[in-house]
Design a protein around this motif. Structure first.
Motif, mmCIF file in Angstrom:
data_model
loop_
_atom_site.group_PDB
_atom_site.id
_atom_site.type_symbol
_atom_site.label_atom_id
_atom_site.label_comp_id
_atom_site.label_asym_id
_atom_site.label_seq_id
_atom_site.Cartn_x
_atom_site.Cartn_y
_atom_site.Cartn_z
ATOM 1 N N PRO A 1 25.549 -26.860 2.713
ATOM 2 C CA PRO A 1 25.815 -27.145 1.315
ATOM 3 C C PRO A 1 27.034 -26.402 0.819
ATOM 4 O O PRO A 1 27.370 -25.333 1.294
ATOM 5 C CB PRO A 1 24.554 -26.648 0.600
ATOM 6 C CG PRO A 1 24.054 -25.576 1.491
ATOM 7 C CD PRO A 1 24.385 -26.008 2.899
ATOM 8 N N ALA A 2 27.701 -26.967 -0.177
ATOM 9 C CA ALA A 2 28.815 -26.292 -0.815
ATOM 10 C C ALA A 2 28.315 -25.630 -2.071
ATOM 11 O O ALA A 2 27.264 -25.952 -2.607
ATOM 12 C CB ALA A 2 29.918 -27.296 -1.145
ATOM 13 N N SER A 3 29.082 -24.666 -2.580
ATOM 14 C CA SER A 3 28.624 -23.978 -3.771
ATOM 15 C C SER A 3 29.803 -23.452 -4.550
ATOM 16 O O SER A 3 30.899 -23.272 -4.026
ATOM 17 C CB SER A 3 27.718 -22.810 -3.398
ATOM 18 O OG SER A 3 28.455 -21.857 -2.678
ATOM 19 N N SER B 1 11.358 -27.161 -9.663
ATOM 20 C CA SER B 1 11.627 -28.410 -8.956
ATOM 21 C C SER B 1 13.080 -28.480 -8.508
ATOM 22 O O SER B 1 13.390 -28.859 -7.383
ATOM 23 C CB SER B 1 11.297 -29.607 -9.851
ATOM 24 O OG SER B 1 9.922 -29.651 -10.144
ATOM 25 N N ARG B 2 13.981 -28.104 -9.409
ATOM 26 C CA ARG B 2 15.383 -28.124 -9.032
ATOM 27 C C ARG B 2 15.683 -27.058 -7.984
ATOM 28 O O ARG B 2 16.491 -27.247 -7.080
ATOM 29 C CB ARG B 2 16.288 -27.903 -10.255
ATOM 30 C CG ARG B 2 17.726 -28.382 -9.980
ATOM 31 C CD ARG B 2 18.684 -27.970 -11.077
ATOM 32 N NE ARG B 2 19.128 -26.590 -10.861
ATOM 33 C CZ ARG B 2 19.877 -25.927 -11.712
ATOM 34 N NH1 ARG B 2 20.212 -26.483 -12.865
ATOM 35 N NH2 ARG B 2 20.269 -24.697 -11.454
ATOM 36 N N THR B 3 15.009 -25.924 -8.079
ATOM 37 C CA THR B 3 15.215 -24.860 -7.096
ATOM 38 C C THR B 3 14.930 -25.355 -5.690
ATOM 39 O O THR B 3 15.702 -25.131 -4.761
ATOM 40 C CB THR B 3 14.312 -23.657 -7.413
ATOM 41 O OG1 THR B 3 14.641 -23.149 -8.705
ATOM 42 C CG2 THR B 3 14.491 -22.554 -6.387
ATOM 43 N N LEU B 4 13.831 -26.048 -5.519
ATOM 44 C CA LEU B 4 13.448 -26.516 -4.191
ATOM 45 C C LEU B 4 14.381 -27.603 -3.677
ATOM 46 O O LEU B 4 14.623 -27.720 -2.484
ATOM 47 C CB LEU B 4 12.005 -27.026 -4.218
ATOM 48 C CG LEU B 4 10.939 -25.964 -4.515
ATOM 49 C CD1 LEU B 4 9.558 -26.586 -4.562
ATOM 50 C CD2 LEU B 4 10.974 -24.855 -3.480
ATOM 51 N N LEU B 5 14.913 -28.425 -4.581
ATOM 52 C CA LEU B 5 15.780 -29.519 -4.165
ATOM 53 C C LEU B 5 17.221 -29.070 -3.939
ATOM 54 O O LEU B 5 17.940 -29.677 -3.151
ATOM 55 C CB LEU B 5 15.767 -30.633 -5.216
ATOM 56 C CG LEU B 5 14.479 -31.460 -5.297
ATOM 57 C CD1 LEU B 5 14.515 -32.366 -6.509
ATOM 58 C CD2 LEU B 5 14.290 -32.270 -4.033
ATOM 59 N N ALA B 6 17.654 -28.041 -4.624
ATOM 60 C CA ALA B 6 19.066 -27.670 -4.624
ATOM 61 C C ALA B 6 19.315 -26.238 -4.166
ATOM 62 O O ALA B 6 20.320 -25.638 -4.514
ATOM 63 C CB ALA B 6 19.634 -27.868 -6.027
ATOM 64 N N LEU B 7 18.395 -25.689 -3.372
ATOM 65 C CA LEU B 7 18.540 -24.316 -2.907
ATOM 66 C C LEU B 7 19.539 -24.244 -1.753
ATOM 67 O O LEU B 7 19.548 -25.104 -0.868
ATOM 68 C CB LEU B 7 17.186 -23.782 -2.440
ATOM 69 C CG LEU B 7 17.149 -22.307 -2.030
ATOM 70 C CD1 LEU B 7 17.274 -21.408 -3.253
ATOM 71 C CD2 LEU B 7 15.854 -21.997 -1.285
ATOM 72 N N MET C 1 20.828 -16.241 -2.708
ATOM 73 C CA MET C 1 20.355 -17.609 -2.817
ATOM 74 C C MET C 1 20.985 -18.253 -4.049
ATOM 75 O O MET C 1 21.074 -17.631 -5.108
ATOM 76 C CB MET C 1 18.828 -17.652 -2.923
ATOM 77 C CG MET C 1 18.136 -17.069 -1.726
ATOM 78 S SD MET C 1 16.328 -17.270 -1.846
ATOM 79 C CE MET C 1 15.834 -16.321 -0.419
ATOM 80 N N GLY C 2 21.411 -19.473 -3.865
ATOM 81 C CA GLY C 2 21.990 -20.214 -4.966
ATOM 82 C C GLY C 2 21.159 -21.435 -5.296
ATOM 83 O O GLY C 2 20.508 -22.008 -4.428
ATOM 84 N N VAL C 3 21.174 -21.804 -6.553
ATOM 85 C CA VAL C 3 20.550 -23.052 -6.995
ATOM 86 C C VAL C 3 21.661 -23.895 -7.569
ATOM 87 O O VAL C 3 22.256 -23.550 -8.601
ATOM 88 C CB VAL C 3 19.440 -22.811 -8.037
ATOM 89 C CG1 VAL C 3 18.801 -24.131 -8.411
ATOM 90 C CG2 VAL C 3 18.389 -21.860 -7.474
ATOM 91 N N GLY C 4 21.985 -24.990 -6.896
ATOM 92 C CA GLY C 4 23.095 -25.832 -7.306
ATOM 93 C C GLY C 4 22.692 -26.876 -8.326
ATOM 94 O O GLY C 4 21.612 -26.812 -8.927
ATOM 95 N N CYS C 5 23.546 -27.865 -8.486
ATOM 96 C CA CYS C 5 23.335 -28.939 -9.459
ATOM 97 C C CYS C 5 23.177 -30.254 -8.722
ATOM 98 O O CYS C 5 23.928 -30.534 -7.784
ATOM 99 C CB CYS C 5 24.518 -29.011 -10.431
ATOM 100 S SG CYS C 5 24.905 -27.424 -11.177
ATOM 101 N N LEU C 6 22.239 -31.055 -9.129
ATOM 102 C CA LEU C 6 21.984 -32.322 -8.461
ATOM 103 C C LEU C 6 22.942 -33.391 -8.976
ATOM 104 O O LEU C 6 23.380 -33.368 -10.123
ATOM 105 C CB LEU C 6 20.540 -32.760 -8.729
ATOM 106 C CG LEU C 6 19.469 -31.784 -8.255
ATOM 107 C CD1 LEU C 6 18.085 -32.270 -8.665
ATOM 108 C CD2 LEU C 6 19.529 -31.583 -6.750
ATOM 109 N N ASN C 7 23.264 -34.353 -8.119
ATOM 110 C CA ASN C 7 24.103 -35.476 -8.532
ATOM 111 C C ASN C 7 23.462 -36.269 -9.645
ATOM 112 O O ASN C 7 22.244 -36.426 -9.661
ATOM 113 C CB ASN C 7 24.370 -36.405 -7.344
ATOM 114 C CG ASN C 7 25.488 -35.874 -6.458
ATOM 115 O OD1 ASN C 7 26.337 -35.109 -6.932
ATOM 116 N ND2 ASN C 7 25.455 -36.249 -5.205
#
Length: 373
Positions: free
Chosen positions: A46-48, A300-306, A367-373
């Motif tokens: 993943p990119a960040s 929810s976002r944490t698990l999808l975008a970790l 750990m990073g939490v990114g942004c979903l499309n």
């Protein structure tokens, strides 16, 4: 319990919400460069964004409103069950093959002496929980026990005072033939119970052994041991296994450690201080490399975008490393994986990544939490 969230591949590439995707530059040729190589056959890396911030909503209408959030990686403390080889062959010097059937033993401090001092010193360290078991165990008639249940209760359980290690180790005398599968199965049972009772810690079985020469129980030793540790590591909660060899060559014992989700270690036979060398290998083998998933406002976002980033040494930037599907996909230099892809609660660094991070002073994980499309 975190909500169960599926992990479709479409979500595994993390993108920044500023409309651009960035990846920190990495110099080639060093450990840091190896850590950002995507694992062969694993997930995409993943990119960040390189700056931390907050993200209040996944549905922000302004593209600039969502930036990645970062959390310091704090590894779970380790409970280590040390399974120490005290068979007769450990009455030989570090790194030497020798026979005790009337021949002359080579000079030098014995393997058992170095191991006993290393364990005694390690037990004084308050950062790790320590239990201790010896193998082989002998019956009243002097025969070696080949039953796993005879090894499921340690000589010193977790919580034993550090002073008791000195007396128990001092009373142990190397004797008996070598075996592995039965004591390993018993140790894994005990470590598994410990892991279930202490979900906020990571469990590890560390085998300190001369290596195999004779087999007192006619086991298919390496095949059985590899299957046992692989099953324990794949279970929930996972139990890791590592090997510290008292010979320069790890031979097939390497496969046991790798199946247990770790990196194998060996004691340098030319070391000027075998006790210090053995202690250093035990300390390195017990390095914590499991990290709890951070609590965030939006699980929810944490698990999808970790995603994970590492910094090697005190200097330099954090760089992303690839997520792989499971421990078996850790063949490449870098990577991490979930303890449970359907309902994760922690992440584990692949062995090579763990080794680089824990042996390079000043290294860090975040750990990073990114942004979903």
């Amino acid at each position: 319990m975190r909500p169960r969230t599926p992990f479709p591949l479409a979500y595994l590439m993390i993108v920044a919400c500023s409309g651009r995707t960035t990846t920190p530059p990495v110099e080639s040729g060093g450990d840091a460069a190896n850590l950002v190589d995507a694992a062969d056959g694993g997930e995409e890396s993943p990119a960040s964004e390189d700056a931390s911030g907050t993200a209040d909503s996944d549905d922000a209408s302004d593209e600039g409103a969502c930036v990645a959030e970062f959390y310091e990686g704090k590894p779970l403390p380790v409970d280590i069950y040390i399974l120490a080889d005290s068979s007769g062959i450990t009455d030989c010097p570090i790194g030497a093959w020798c026979y005790l059937d009337g021949g002359t033993r080579p000079p030098g401090e014995t393997q058992w002496s170095a191991v006993a001092h290393a364990i005694d010193s390690f037990a004084m360290d308050p950062r790790a929980g320590v239990a201790l078991g010896f193998f082989p165990r002998l019956s009243g008639g002097g025969s070696v026990s080949c039953l796993a249940e005879d090894y499921a209760v340690p000589h010193l359980p977790f919580g034993s005072p550090s002073s008791s290690f000195t007396s128990v180790l001092g009373a142990q005398i190397p004797r008996g033939g070598w075996l592995l599968a039965a004591p390993l199965e018993g140790a894994l049972r005990y470590a598994k119970t410990r892991a279930k009772d202490n979900p906020g810690r990571q469990a590890l079985v560390a085998i300190m052994t001369h290596g195999f020469e004779t087999n007192a129980c006619n086991e298919d030793t390496i095949a059985n041991a590899t299957e046992l540790v692989a099953r324990a590591f794949a279970s929930a909660p996972p139990v890791k296994t590592t090997v510290i060899s008292l010979l320069p060559s790890l031979a097939d014992l390497r496969h046991v450690a790798e199946a247990g989700g770790t990196f194998p270690y060996s004691v340098n036979s030319s070391s000027a201080d075998p006790r210090a060398e053995t202690f250093a290998q035990l300390r390195a083998a017990s390095a914590p490399c499991d990290y709890p998933i951070p609590d965030t406002p939006n699980p929810s976002r944490t698990l999808l975008a970790l995603f994970l980033e590492v910094r090697i040494g005190n200097l330099g930037a954090f760089s992303p490393i690839a997520r792989v599907a499971n421990a078996e996909r850790c063949a490449a230099p870098a990577g991490w994986f979930y303890n449970d892809n359907a309902d994760p609660s922690r992440v584990t660094l692949c062995p090579e990544t763990c080794r680089t991070v824990t042996t390079t002073a000043g290294s860090a994980v975040r750990m990073g939490v990114g942004c979903l499309n």
